[in-house]
Write an enzyme that holds these catalytic residues in place. Sequence first.
Site, short mmCIF file in Angstrom:
data_model
loop_
_atom_site.label_atom_id
_atom_site.label_comp_id
_atom_site.label_asym_id
_atom_site.label_seq_id
_atom_site.Cartn_x
_atom_site.Cartn_y
_atom_site.Cartn_z
N GLU A 362 0.85 -1.36 -0.11
CA GLU A 362 -0.17 -0.04 -0.09
C GLU A 362 0.85 1.24 0.00
O GLU A 362 0.48 2.24 -0.38
CB GLU A 362 -0.93 -0.08 1.24
CG GLU A 362 -1.89 -1.03 1.34
CD GLU A 362 -3.24 -0.79 0.22
OE1 GLU A 362 -3.38 0.37 -0.07
OE2 GLU A 362 -3.72 -1.96 -0.39
N GLU A 384 -2.04 9.75 0.83
CA GLU A 384 -2.45 9.59 -0.62
C GLU A 384 -1.89 10.69 -1.34
O GLU A 384 -2.03 11.65 -1.09
CB GLU A 384 -4.00 9.50 -0.50
CG GLU A 384 -4.59 9.22 -1.74
CD GLU A 384 -6.24 8.89 -1.71
OE1 GLU A 384 -6.80 8.91 -2.62
OE2 GLU A 384 -6.74 9.04 -0.63
#
Length: 547
Positions: A362, A384
Amino acid sequence: MNRNFPFSHKLLLKSLSAVLGATILTAAPLELSSTAYAASSTNSSQVQAWQTNKAYSEGDIVSHQGKIYEAKWWSYNSRPDAKVTNEWDTSWKLLKDNNEDTTPPTAPTNLVSTEQSSTFVTLTWTASTDNVAISHYDVLRNGAKVGSTIAKTFTDYELEADTGYQYVIRAVDTSGNYTDSSAISAATKGGAVVDIGVGESRVLTDAQISQLWNGINPAFLPDAAAAEVQAAIPKAEYETTFPLRYGTPEWDAKAKGNYYYKPNQTDYYSYDNLVSAVREIANIKYKEVVREGYPNVKQIYRLDKQAKTETLLFQAPDFNDASHSSLPKLTRIVDFGSFLSEGSSNDRKRELAGFLANIAHETGGGWSTAPGGELRWALFFNEELDFVNTDKIGYVDEDNLFWKPVPGKSYHGRGPIQLSWNYNYGLISSIVYRDPSVLLNDPDKITADGKLGFITGLLFWMTPQEPKPSNHDIMTGQWTPTAEQSAKGLVPGFGATIMVINGGQEANLPETADPVRRRVAHYRDLTTRMGANIDGEKLDTAGMQPF
């Protein structure tokens, strides 16, 4: 030859044997006086047997039926074992019973408390066996005898409310030999528990923790959890595996000049932060109470194990409405201390490898030809990318009335699992701080604090999300697919954790297909480093459909 002993030892012994041998080897049973018997270790085979039609004087010692007797006065034809009303009716006194039973019974097993109230505890157990017979069972509470019974159950009355006790059952045979069962703890109830409001806390007694939270498992405490991490992957091995962790000097050198670069960062994914996060969550238990048939009509509680403090984090507005209040409550408790503390040693290594492999993917910044290898670029990001160094606002659910978004705040993906949406920030904030506003007001705390980042990832890993099981249960063998899940090809193994985390995007992919390829590569690398066996495990998502 020894001057002090002019004769050989062998010669001396041989001479004595020649003189005394016959007497020594064929000596008849002895008739002893009580004084002589008391001073000897003679058993019944060495004492003259009692005979009929023979007179015995006071103090004579005889054997009869495996027992040793002494004459109390002159006796003739008086049987030593004659049944009498009192000791003066016989001329014999028993000195020793060589037939005495000295074998203790087996221990009572399966001792449990089957019922508790505020004033009594009921116990049951499986019977003991004995070579002769069981006489009775003694019940010991906190080490003191409180009763006896011939049954295999006992109720201990007149106890204090909200109090824990330790019980042992002692099996006693007809000769007085005994054996104790293993000890168990049982607690009385405290009567009705007063409801608390959302955000309110209360300190619980040990009995209430046992009643409401199934107690506190000593195997799931902070020190034990941290030790499992250190045993599975030492610090040096961890740092070698992830050399470009966000905030390290190595990361800084690679990231500088890129749009996502932030100066003056610290080692966000440090080994110490990981261990501290595991230690901190081990002190927390989480409970959902759901109205049967209505999965969203629920309460969420948090228990601080050390402080023994329970907090109501959330309650659906209609939880106690007339339409729901009569429905049964279904309770699910998650002990975050069970991370790396359940299953076999191999399961625990696989679980840590599975967690790290998924967050490595991730947060990875590598590519197939990356310097040092693609896998070494794991844990490179903690936010992000589309939102880094921007004023963008995203993942805001204005309709959520309980964990309301704060104007101007973005709840985009942060941390190793990319925590997103205001309702998730509010829930995690409630679990960690007992206050949803902490992260709702300051979501950037997650990117500023590596330990908190790991905590968010671990809480996600440990908590089931209906109809999905928790990744913890998958990796420790505690998840059994339902018929519906089996029909979707969902089976235990690392591949199922991918389906929990991102099944909507990564379903039905073989190990050779991105992005499953890199997740599995991390898992293979980590399990090899930890010495975990993954033979036969389903690693990819081929043939699997979303939960």
